[in-house]
Every structure is written in structure tokens, then in C-alpha cells.
Motif scaffolding. Structure first.
Motif, mmCIF file in Angstrom:
data_model
loop_
_atom_site.group_PDB
_atom_site.id
_atom_site.type_symbol
_atom_site.label_atom_id
_atom_site.label_comp_id
_atom_site.label_asym_id
_atom_site.label_seq_id
_atom_site.Cartn_x
_atom_site.Cartn_y
_atom_site.Cartn_z
ATOM 1 N N UNK A 151 -27.873 2.337 24.078
ATOM 2 C CA UNK A 151 -26.958 1.449 24.983
ATOM 3 C C UNK A 151 -25.776 0.705 24.604
ATOM 4 N N UNK A 152 -25.061 0.840 22.510
ATOM 5 C CA UNK A 152 -24.126 0.837 22.656
ATOM 6 C C UNK A 152 -22.698 1.723 23.277
ATOM 7 N N UNK A 153 -21.881 1.190 23.270
ATOM 8 C CA UNK A 153 -20.983 1.930 23.974
ATOM 9 C C UNK A 153 -19.604 1.245 23.520
ATOM 10 N N UNK A 154 -18.715 2.088 22.239
ATOM 11 C CA UNK A 154 -17.799 1.438 21.530
ATOM 12 C C UNK A 154 -16.507 2.397 21.252
ATOM 13 N N UNK A 155 -16.401 3.160 22.781
ATOM 14 C CA UNK A 155 -14.786 3.921 23.110
ATOM 15 C C UNK A 155 -14.033 3.432 23.495
ATOM 16 N N UNK A 156 -12.912 3.104 22.627
ATOM 17 C CA UNK A 156 -12.308 2.596 23.119
ATOM 18 C C UNK A 156 -12.180 1.147 22.128
ATOM 19 N N UNK A 157 -13.259 0.870 21.657
ATOM 20 C CA UNK A 157 -13.160 -0.397 20.480
ATOM 21 C C UNK A 157 -13.232 -0.046 19.260
ATOM 22 N N UNK A 158 -13.294 0.892 18.817
ATOM 23 C CA UNK A 158 -13.532 1.650 17.263
ATOM 24 C C UNK A 158 -11.750 1.411 16.221
ATOM 25 N N UNK A 159 -12.130 1.492 15.417
ATOM 26 C CA UNK A 159 -11.024 1.067 14.340
ATOM 27 C C UNK A 159 -11.388 1.377 13.288
ATOM 28 N N UNK A 160 -10.489 1.978 12.028
ATOM 29 C CA UNK A 160 -10.657 2.693 10.720
ATOM 30 C C UNK A 160 -10.032 2.169 10.006
ATOM 31 N N UNK A 161 -10.449 1.875 8.583
ATOM 32 C CA UNK A 161 -9.478 1.515 7.714
ATOM 33 C C UNK A 161 -9.405 2.625 6.775
ATOM 34 N N UNK A 162 -8.321 2.573 6.198
ATOM 35 C CA UNK A 162 -8.172 3.956 5.074
ATOM 36 C C UNK A 162 -7.617 3.832 4.415
ATOM 37 N N UNK A 163 -7.564 2.783 3.812
ATOM 38 C CA UNK A 163 -6.665 2.153 2.799
ATOM 39 C C UNK A 163 -7.858 1.547 1.724
ATOM 40 N N UNK A 164 -8.693 2.001 0.272
ATOM 41 C CA UNK A 164 -9.823 1.990 -0.578
ATOM 42 C C UNK A 164 -8.928 0.708 -1.341
ATOM 43 N N UNK A 165 -9.351 -0.211 -1.655
ATOM 44 C CA UNK A 165 -9.194 -1.543 -2.400
ATOM 45 C C UNK A 165 -9.875 -1.712 -3.775
ATOM 46 N N UNK A 166 -11.012 -0.228 -4.369
ATOM 47 C CA UNK A 166 -12.138 -0.389 -5.392
ATOM 48 C C UNK A 166 -11.686 0.795 -5.833
ATOM 49 N N UNK A 167 -11.182 1.865 -5.360
ATOM 50 C CA UNK A 167 -11.131 3.465 -6.188
ATOM 51 C C UNK A 167 -9.447 4.072 -6.280
ATOM 52 N N UNK A 168 -9.044 4.526 -8.188
ATOM 53 C CA UNK A 168 -8.310 5.104 -8.047
ATOM 54 C C UNK A 168 -7.881 6.111 -7.155
ATOM 55 N N UNK A 169 -6.616 6.696 -7.079
ATOM 56 C CA UNK A 169 -6.147 7.879 -6.607
ATOM 57 C C UNK A 169 -6.264 8.716 -6.028
ATOM 58 N N UNK A 170 -6.568 9.261 -7.953
ATOM 59 C CA UNK A 170 -7.494 10.169 -8.966
ATOM 60 C C UNK A 170 -8.576 10.559 -8.625
#
Length: 628
Positions: free
Chosen positions: A535-554
Motif C-alpha cells: 500500500x505504499x506507492x512511490x512512483x513519480x516521487x522517488x529521488x536518488x542521491x549520488x554524491x558521497x560525503x564520507x568515502x573517497x573516490x579511490x
């Protein structure tokens, strides 16, 4: 000399008299909106007019500080067509080979009062292909990039990039949205995926003529001295400020009004919990006066709940904090059971390991060898309890997606019989598992929600009149309402179907009802839930975070190799990947150390930590082009 103090003096002098000869304020030839002002003999401030303020005084924005040799006529300021924010573009950070392919040549902006400035050569990519290579973004067109929000000054440059190294150089100095879009495309995301997961969540409704209104754009732009800002939040020894610091890239998700359940996902360290906490604060600030607790903040363990409470305390006014109910999910289920169970009738809880032993006893007694106890326990928790199956016929028709093994009808019949015996054994012991408790709590809450719905329908049928004649004498019936107005869930990937059914029933469907932070890559328990089935419908209301503030790129690069090719669900009948996941932190490449066993691994890790604690670790953080 210290640049921060010099900039402070510049700001002071500029406020007193922007036309003072010592500032030598002059526009650049390339973009008339960019001015340079003298800080000292070596450094220049780059500024842009940002409209006239409410007091009628011209506003200025310091967009960068550069050595005089690195001030080019190609520096530009623009207003992004998607976000409406002010963006600063410096082509000096782009590799020389890329600029040559794009047909661009940097020209210095010499000072009149100093020796002519020679441009510092842009970084040169040393590994060049023997033959012309295909552009990295060959599948994209200029119109694609424009629609996704890439700044105009970098569109042609981006389409000439041929290697990951060149793309990294471009991203390092690019405006925020441009960097995230190019990172997503470079990692293999399609144009549609980038638009859905990166561009749309960042978009803002803009009025015609927005591209020329710098004053309005300034109100949409998070203006900070980024290096000082992050240093300040890291200055507290226990990192309390950093743990609630909301980066401008996350603010739109927090402040948006949603028409129903919404979800934010992202890899480790992308700030999902930070977003959830600020979402709670934002919802609390909008509450009407009262003394109740209409907001629930929940997660799946007691320790995580304590951490959320601690962080929220440093973020919110105590009066508003008092209106937030902070409970872990099992504590919430127990409160429902206590409310609905007669004194002395409560069942005591049994942990999963002990319950598994009981199930093994049942299998031994029935001489059952087709399935092991672990498989049947998962089937019981995720399918039988997760879907609240009450009969064998219900189990025959149950959906079992994600369970890893198909079952025919005779097998389901045999399994139902075994699980029925297992449940009877637990009942006879007066015990129940946490999953059973959650399922019972969900049924109580669903029944409560059904009564609320029935009462609302009756009231609508009679035009909103009094329903006293329809109620029993219990005031609890007459004043029945949903427990919460808003529910915020952190680490949602580890909740069971029963947990979701309980939460769905606790809040009325409507605007801003459920806000969910999750990352299925970090799932601890083997629970795969499709939110739409509960009963939890999230279509059209989903966001994605792609930038990490905690881990190095390496570290990310190496970690991505471990999970590459593995399929992860997205809680919505789709799959999730780490495509586009990146970091602006840089450090040494991870070291691979062979270990004989777990004890050896812990021993070697402890030794490494001892060595690191005695010296400064090489770690460079870069935010918006500023090295920290």
C-alpha cells in the motif's frame, strides 16, 4: 599571506567603496557579468553583479578567488535553466587536449598594474590514444545535455571527452548539476535515467526571463564560502554539526511538497539520514499549534534510534522536538500490542536463533529433509507473516518474488503443514518472534484504519453529521483517528512487509504522509519488499542521491568492482545500481592485504589503525572546486 583574511578585507573595502582605486574593479572581456578585483599583488577576486537588493543597493557575489595568472576571459557566470541557480564556469580546470578538440583557446586577462600575466597551462592528459578515440558520451546530443541541465559553456566540451580521466577533470570544476549529470552519463546511466533520478529532483519552476534576473537567481542559490562552511561544521570534535549538515544539493528533496509517499535512495555516505532528519524538522515547523506527537521518526534498531534522537536534538527547537515520536520499529509494534492485549495475556519474545532451534525440532520429528530450517524460516517470515496469510489456500496463491526458489503446489502444501506445526509449537510455549509480533501489530493497526475509514464513509453519507448513534459507548471509537500525520523512515531497506503494513495503517493517505530513506545495497536482513504490495506507492516521487560525503573516490572505485553485476531491488519492483555514485573526497588507493581468517583480519586491521593514528592521513576534500 592568509587568503581568507585577505578576502575579508576585500569584502569590507568593497562594501565601503566598490569604486576604490585599490580594488581595480574591471569586467572581463569574455563575460560582461564577471568582474575581477584586486586582493593583493598575486590574487584576484572574481565577482558578478547579483541584482539590486531591497535597500536599493547593488548586490555583488564573489564567485571565486584565483591567482592572477589563472584569470581568463573565458570565465563565465550563468543561471541554470533547470535549477535557476547562479553557476560559475572556469574552463581553466579542463584538460588542454579536451579544449583543443573543442576548438577553445584560453586567453589571459592581464592586469594593468602588474606585469602581464601568463596563463598557467591547463592540466594535460598524458595518456593519449594513438588514434582519435570515440567520445565517451557518444550516445548524447547537445540537446540531451541541455535538457538535463548541463551548463551551456560545457556542453561542447563534454561531448569531446574521450576518457574517464578527462571526464573527471571536467567534473571537478563543473557546477553542481552539471557534475552530477555528467557523472551519471559517464557511469552508464541512460539519458532518461539521469533525467528522472538527477535532473527532475533538482528542477525548479522558473518564470519567463529568469536567465537575466540575477537577483531572483541569488535567492535560489545557496551562497556559502564552501571551504569555511565545511571546516566549521567539522570543527566540533564529536562531529555533531557535520552529522546534521544539509548540503544545498539535498535541500530541494527536504523542502519539496509531495502528494503521497516519497522515497530518497543513495549509496553509503550520500546523506540519506541527514535528509530524513531535516525532513522531520521541516514537517514539524509546519505543524499547527498543539501538544501531541503527530510525527513519527522510526528506524529498525534501538541504537540507530538513539543516534537519530541525538542528531535531531542538535537540529530542532526543543518545543518542536517534543512533537516528534522517535521509536524503533519493534518498539512501535510492542506499543500497539500492549494497547490491544489484556494484562497477563502478552506473549514473551523469542529471538530468531532460538526460534530456528524450535523449527529444527519440528523438522526432525517429521523426518523432513527436503528443506533446511533457514529456508523455511525465511519463507515463514517473508511470505506467510509478511503477507498475513491465514489459510493454506492463501499460501497457494501467494506471490513469492525474490525468494530464489520456485515451489509447486504439493511443495507448498507440505511447507504449510510444517510451518503450521512450528507456529503451534511456539504458541504452546507462550512465545513469539519479533516478526510474529510485527504481523500481529500490523493486523491491529489495519483494523483500526478500517474502522476510521468506515466511520469517515458513514459521515460522508449523512453529510458530515453526528455519528453518535452509530457508535458504541466507547469514547475510543468516537474519537478514533490515525496515530500520525507524517511518518519518516530511515534505513527503510531492513523493514519487513508486516512493518510496512503497520506504518501504512498508522497514517492517513495524503500529502507528505510517508517519507522513506533507503539503500538496498546496505540491507542487513534478507527482506525484499515491494512497497506497492503493502500500500505504499512511490512512483513519480522517488529521488536518488549520488554524491558521497564520507568515502573517497579511490575507495568507491574498488568497492564498486565488488558489487558490479549484482542485482539489487529498489523496493518498487525494479532494480537499483550504484551508477553515477561518486565522491569529491580523494585519498590513497586502498591497500589489499591477504588474511588467513577473520581473527587475522581483525588483528591486521587493528595494527593498521595504530599506525594511522600516529600520523596525518593524506586526504583531500574538494567541494565546488575548493580544496580543503
Amino acid at each position: 599571506m592568509a587568503i581568507p583574511s585577505s578576502v575579508a578585507r576585500l569584502r569590507h573595502q568593497f562594501r565601503l567603496d566598490p569604486d576604490h582605486p585599490s580594488l581595480d574593479l574591471k569586467p572581463l572581456k569574455g563575460d560582461g557579468r564577471v568582474f575581477r578585483a584586486k586582493i593583493d599583488r598575486s590574487y584576484r577576486a572574481l565577482l558578478a553583479r547579483a541584482g539590486v537588493g531591497a535597500d536599493g543597493v547593488q548586490q555583488w557575489l564573489i564567485v571565486a578567488v584565483r591567482h592572477r595568472k589563472d584569470v581568463y576571459h573565458q570565465l563565465s557566470v550563468a543561471i541554470n535553466r533547470v535549477t535557476g541557480e547562479i553557476e560559475f564556469v572556469d574552463l581553466g580546470v579542463v584538460g588542454q587536449s579536451v579544449l583543443q578538440r573543442a576548438g577553445l583557446q584560453l586567453t589571459p586577462a592581464p592586469d594593468d598594474h602588474d606585469a602581464p600575466a601568463e596563463p598557467t597551462p591547463a592540466p594535460v592528459v598524458t595518456e593519449r590514444p594513438a588514434a582519435p578515440a570515440e567520445p565517451l558520451l557518444a550516445g548524447c546530443t547537445p540537446e540531451n545535455l541541455r535538457r538535463l541541465g548541463v551548463t551551456d559553456a560545457l556542453i561542447d566540451v563534454a561531448l569531446t571527452v574521450t576518457t574517464d580521466e578527462e571526464l573527471d577533470q571536467l567534473i571537478a570544476g563543473a557546477p553542481r548539476l552539471t557534475a552530477e549529470v555528467l557523472t551519471g552519463l559517464g557511469s552508464g546511466m541512460s539519458v532518461d535515467e539521469v533525467e528522472r533520478e538527477i535532473t527532475e529532483p533538482a528542477s525548479t519552476e522558473l518564470e519567463p526571463g529568469f536567465e537575466n534576473d540575477m537577483a531572483a537567481a541569488l535567492t535560489r542559490t545557496a551562497v556559502t564560502t564552501v571551504d569555511d562552511d565545511i571546516r566549521n561544521v567539522l570543527a566540533e570534535g564529536d562531529f555533531r554539526a557535520w552529522k546534521v549538515y544539509l548540503h544545498p544539493t539535498q535541500r530541494k528533496i527536504v523542502e519539496r511538497n509531495y502528494s503521497g509517499p516519497a522515497r530518497v535512495s543513495g549509496g553509503p555516505g550520500t546523506g540519506k539520514t541527514i535528509v530524513a532528519l531535516h525532513r522531520v524538522a521541516r514537517l514539524a515547523a509546519a505543524l499547527p499549534p498543539g501538544h501531541g506527537k503527530p510525527i513519527l521518526l522510526t528506524t529498525y534498531t534501538k541504537n540507530l534510534t538513539a543516534d537519530l534522537r541525538s542528531r535531531l536534538t542538535s537540529l530542532m527547537d526543543p518545543a518542536l522536538l517534543g512533537r516528534v515520536d522517535i521509536k524503533h520499529i519493534d518498539q512501535l509494534a510492542q506499543s500497539v500490542l500492549n494497547e490491544n492485549t489484556a494484562p497477563g495475556a502478552q506473549r514473551s519474545l523469542i529471538n530468531d536463533d532460538r526460534a530456528l532451534d524450535v523449527l529444527r525440532e519440528v523438522l526432525f520429528e517429521h523426518d523432513e529433509q527436503r528443506w533446511d530450517a533457514e529456508f523455511l524460516f525465511d519463507e515463514w517470515e517473508q511470505i506467510v507473516l509478511g503477507q498475513s496469510l491465514a489459510t493454506r489456500q492463501d499460501y497457494f496463491k501467494a506471490r513469492r518474488a525474490g525468494m530464489g526458489r520456485a515451489l509447486n503446489r504439493p511443495e507448498r502444501a507440505a511447507i504449510w503443514k510444517l510451518l503450521d506445526q512450528f507456529t503451534l509449537r511456539l504458541n504452546g510455549m507462550g512465545r513469539e518472534t519479533w516478526a510474529q509480533a510485527a504481523e500481529r501489530a500490523a493486523r491491529y493497526e489495519m483494523e483500526r484504519a478500517r474502522k476510521i475509514q468506515t466511520r469517515a464513509e458513514h459521515k460522508a453519507d449523512i453529510g458530515g453529521g453526528d455519528l453518535t448513534h452509530l457508535d458504541d459507548n466507547s469514547s475510543a471509537v468516537r474519537y478514533l483517528r490515525h496515530r500520525y500525520r507524517h511518518i519518516v523512515v530511515d534505513e527503510a531497506q531492513d523493514l519487513s512487509p508486516a512493518h510496512w503494513k503497520m506504518l501504512r495503517a498508522m497514517v492517513a493517505s495524503g500529502p507528505d504522509d510517508l517519507f522513506i530513506a533507503s539503500d538496498t545495497h546496505q540491507r542487513i536482513y534478507d527482506r525484499q519488499v515491494t512497497l506497492s504490495t503493502v500500500g505504499v506507492h512511490i512512483r513519480g516521487r522517488a529521488s536518488k542521491l549520488t554524491l558521497s560525503y564520507r568515502t573517497t573516490q579511490e575507495i568507491l572505485d574498488q568497492a564498486a568492482k565488488v558489487v558490479r553485476g549484482a542485482a539489487y531491488d529498489d523496493l518498487d519492483d525494479g532494480t537499483d545500481t550504484l551508477d553515477g555514485y561518486h565522491s569529491l573526497l580523494h585519498g590513497p588507493a586502498p591497500e589489499y592485504v591477504a588474511c588467513a581468517d577473520w581473527t587475522d583480519e581483525i588483528t591486521q586491521l587493528a595494527e593498521a589503525l595504530k599506525q594511522w593514528s600516529g600520523r596525518d592521513l593524506p586526504l583531500t576534500a574538494v567541494r565546488d572546486g575548493v580544496a580543503l
